[in-house]
Design a protein around this motif. Structure first.
Motif, mmCIF file in Angstrom:
data_model
loop_
_atom_site.group_PDB
_atom_site.id
_atom_site.type_symbol
_atom_site.label_atom_id
_atom_site.label_comp_id
_atom_site.label_asym_id
_atom_site.label_seq_id
_atom_site.Cartn_x
_atom_site.Cartn_y
_atom_site.Cartn_z
ATOM 1 N N MET A 1 16.135 21.084 47.678
ATOM 2 C CA MET A 1 16.266 22.542 47.756
ATOM 3 C C MET A 1 17.053 22.900 49.013
ATOM 4 O O MET A 1 16.703 22.489 50.119
ATOM 5 N N ARG A 2 18.118 23.680 48.815
ATOM 6 C CA ARG A 2 18.966 24.073 49.937
ATOM 7 C C ARG A 2 18.480 25.424 50.470
ATOM 8 O O ARG A 2 18.523 26.426 49.762
ATOM 9 N N MET A 3 18.045 25.415 51.706
ATOM 10 C CA MET A 3 17.451 26.612 52.300
ATOM 11 C C MET A 3 18.310 27.137 53.448
ATOM 12 O O MET A 3 18.842 26.349 54.237
ATOM 13 N N HIS A 4 18.427 28.460 53.494
ATOM 14 C CA HIS A 4 19.066 29.115 54.637
ATOM 15 C C HIS A 4 17.983 29.889 55.379
ATOM 16 O O HIS A 4 17.343 30.787 54.817
ATOM 17 N N PHE A 5 17.765 29.550 56.640
ATOM 18 C CA PHE A 5 16.716 30.172 57.449
ATOM 19 C C PHE A 5 17.302 31.307 58.287
ATOM 20 O O PHE A 5 18.372 31.171 58.888
ATOM 21 N N VAL A 6 16.563 32.421 58.327
ATOM 22 C CA VAL A 6 16.914 33.578 59.155
ATOM 23 C C VAL A 6 15.670 33.959 59.942
ATOM 24 O O VAL A 6 14.562 33.978 59.391
ATOM 25 N N ALA A 7 15.822 34.270 61.214
ATOM 26 C CA ALA A 7 14.665 34.603 62.047
ATOM 27 C C ALA A 7 14.952 35.831 62.902
ATOM 28 O O ALA A 7 16.100 36.093 63.276
ATOM 29 N N SER A 8 13.902 36.590 63.195
ATOM 30 C CA SER A 8 14.020 37.694 64.144
ATOM 31 C C SER A 8 14.190 37.128 65.548
ATOM 32 O O SER A 8 14.127 35.916 65.764
ATOM 33 N N GLU A 9 14.382 37.995 66.524
ATOM 34 C CA GLU A 9 14.698 37.556 67.881
ATOM 35 C C GLU A 9 13.474 37.231 68.727
ATOM 36 O O GLU A 9 13.623 36.827 69.873
ATOM 37 N N THR A 10 12.286 37.393 68.171
ATOM 38 C CA THR A 10 11.097 37.115 68.976
ATOM 39 C C THR A 10 10.965 35.622 69.262
ATOM 40 O O THR A 10 11.477 34.779 68.506
ATOM 41 N N GLU A 11 10.246 35.303 70.323
ATOM 42 C CA GLU A 11 10.064 33.900 70.701
ATOM 43 C C GLU A 11 9.331 33.132 69.603
ATOM 44 O O GLU A 11 9.671 31.974 69.299
ATOM 45 N N THR A 12 8.342 33.772 68.979
ATOM 46 C CA THR A 12 7.573 33.117 67.923
ATOM 47 C C THR A 12 8.456 32.775 66.733
ATOM 48 O O THR A 12 8.389 31.663 66.187
ATOM 49 N N ALA A 13 9.305 33.731 66.325
ATOM 50 C CA ALA A 13 10.179 33.498 65.178
ATOM 51 C C ALA A 13 11.249 32.461 65.496
ATOM 52 O O ALA A 13 11.576 31.609 64.657
ATOM 53 N N GLN A 14 11.791 32.508 66.686
ATOM 54 C CA GLN A 14 12.829 31.550 67.060
ATOM 55 C C GLN A 14 12.271 30.136 67.160
ATOM 56 O O GLN A 14 12.941 29.160 66.803
ATOM 57 N N SER A 15 11.037 30.008 67.637
ATOM 58 C CA SER A 15 10.392 28.703 67.693
ATOM 59 C C SER A 15 10.198 28.144 66.282
ATOM 60 O O SER A 15 10.433 26.948 66.034
ATOM 61 N N ALA A 16 9.794 29.013 65.348
ATOM 62 C CA ALA A 16 9.634 28.586 63.955
ATOM 63 C C ALA A 16 10.969 28.188 63.352
ATOM 64 O O ALA A 16 11.054 27.211 62.591
ATOM 65 N N LEU A 17 12.024 28.924 63.676
ATOM 66 C CA LEU A 17 13.355 28.600 63.175
ATOM 67 C C LEU A 17 13.778 27.201 63.613
ATOM 68 O O LEU A 17 14.275 26.403 62.801
ATOM 69 N N THR A 18 13.561 26.886 64.873
ATOM 70 C CA THR A 18 13.912 25.558 65.385
ATOM 71 C C THR A 18 13.124 24.468 64.676
ATOM 72 O O THR A 18 13.676 23.444 64.246
ATOM 73 N N GLU A 19 11.829 24.686 64.533
ATOM 74 C CA GLU A 19 10.972 23.687 63.915
ATOM 75 C C GLU A 19 11.350 23.435 62.454
ATOM 76 O O GLU A 19 11.429 22.280 61.997
ATOM 77 N N LEU A 20 11.623 24.498 61.718
ATOM 78 C CA LEU A 20 11.897 24.364 60.288
ATOM 79 C C LEU A 20 13.292 23.798 60.017
ATOM 80 O O LEU A 20 13.476 23.004 59.103
ATOM 81 N N THR A 21 14.270 24.223 60.794
ATOM 82 C CA THR A 21 15.620 23.700 60.563
ATOM 83 C C THR A 21 15.713 22.225 60.937
ATOM 84 O O THR A 21 16.452 21.462 60.311
ATOM 85 N N GLU A 22 14.954 21.807 61.951
ATOM 86 C CA GLU A 22 14.933 20.389 62.298
ATOM 87 C C GLU A 22 14.311 19.557 61.178
ATOM 88 O O GLU A 22 14.718 18.420 60.937
ATOM 89 N N ARG A 23 13.357 20.151 60.491
ATOM 90 C CA ARG A 23 12.659 19.407 59.434
ATOM 91 C C ARG A 23 13.400 19.455 58.097
ATOM 92 O O ARG A 23 13.468 18.448 57.385
#
Length: 249
Positions: free
Chosen positions: A1-23
């Motif tokens: 499954m090809r996923m495109h991740f988008v996150a808000s600018e908050t620290e919590t959302a950006q941390s999730a973006l990093t974790e999910l894109t790495e995985r």
């Protein structure tokens, strides 16, 4: 499954973006099968406005997260594959200003008219070309979709609309005359027009999902059936269930 991740600018959302894109990796929007939004309802609305084709699966990294699923890192492709899809159509607003200019915008939740001065607004309301209310004196009025009925509409004591219903809610905001007029439920195919009476003395602004237009003289709103927004929810936690649950809180 090809996923495109988008996150808000908050620290919590950006941390999730990093974790999910790495995985799971990060695919470009036009190459993806699904958009995964990380944030709150504001981010979800922004993503929906930008995207008119791909399904969107949101995970709550914001505050309320009414339109989001719970956040979890593991088994994301499986969760998305098993998700329930909800389709919603936006409202199309055409607002005419005092200088004759027209502004067109889409609203996924609601289009609202709000007084922009110290005095109450005066509005004339027409439905499908027929005047239904000669004069509404109020702080404002709004027209909302079922998806938006638990947002500003609900705060203004408007009804919650089931997702499967082909209706829109027209709700008054602090109506003064007619006294305590609460609004109406209209067919989705209805074309609603607001004409601003005494616009110089009682200025009014229009707003489509937080995109405002000042000094409006008239606003026409219709459901845009040609545009479909696809939202994905975990089984048993779809938007229909959330709208029902909200009424028993």
């Amino acid at each position: 499954m090809r996923m495109h991740f988008v996150a808000s600018e908050t620290e919590t959302a950006q941390s999730a973006l990093t974790e999910l894109t790495e995985r799971y990796g990060q695919h470009r929007w036009r190459e993806a099968d699904v958009v995964v939004a990380l944030g709150g309802d504001g981010l979800m609305l922004s993503v929906m406005h930008q995207n008119k084709g791909l399904p969107v699966y949101g995970m709550n990294r914001g505050t309320v997260g009414f339109m989001m699923n719970d956040y979890a890192v593991g088994d994301l492709p499986e969760r998305i594959a098993a998700a329930e899809e909800t389709v919603t159509n936006p409202l199309a607003m055409t607002a005419t200003t005092a200088d004759g200019r027209e502004y067109v915008a889409l609203a996924i939740n609601e289009v609202s008219l709000l007084r922009a001065g110290p005095q109450a607004a005066k509005l004339r309301i027409s439905v499908n070309g027929r005047v239904r209310l000669d004069e509404l004196i109020c702080d404002g009025a709004l027209l909302c979709t079922p998806a938006g009925s638990t947002a500003y509409n609900y705060s203004a004591n408007g009804p919650i609309l089931p997702m499967g219903s082909d209706v829109l809610a027209l709700t008054a905001i602090a109506a003064f005359r007619p006294r305590r007029w609460r609004g109406a439920i209209l067919p989705r195919a209805a074309v609603v027009r607001f004409d601003v009476l005494e616009p110089e003395k009682r200025p009014v602004m229009a707003d489509a999902d937080s995109r405002g237009v000042d000094s409006v003289r008239a606003v026409e709103i219709r459901s845009e059936a040609s545009i479909k927004h696809r939202l994905l929810f975990d089984p048993g936690h779809g938007l229909e269930e959330r709208l029902t649950r909200e009424q028993f809180v």
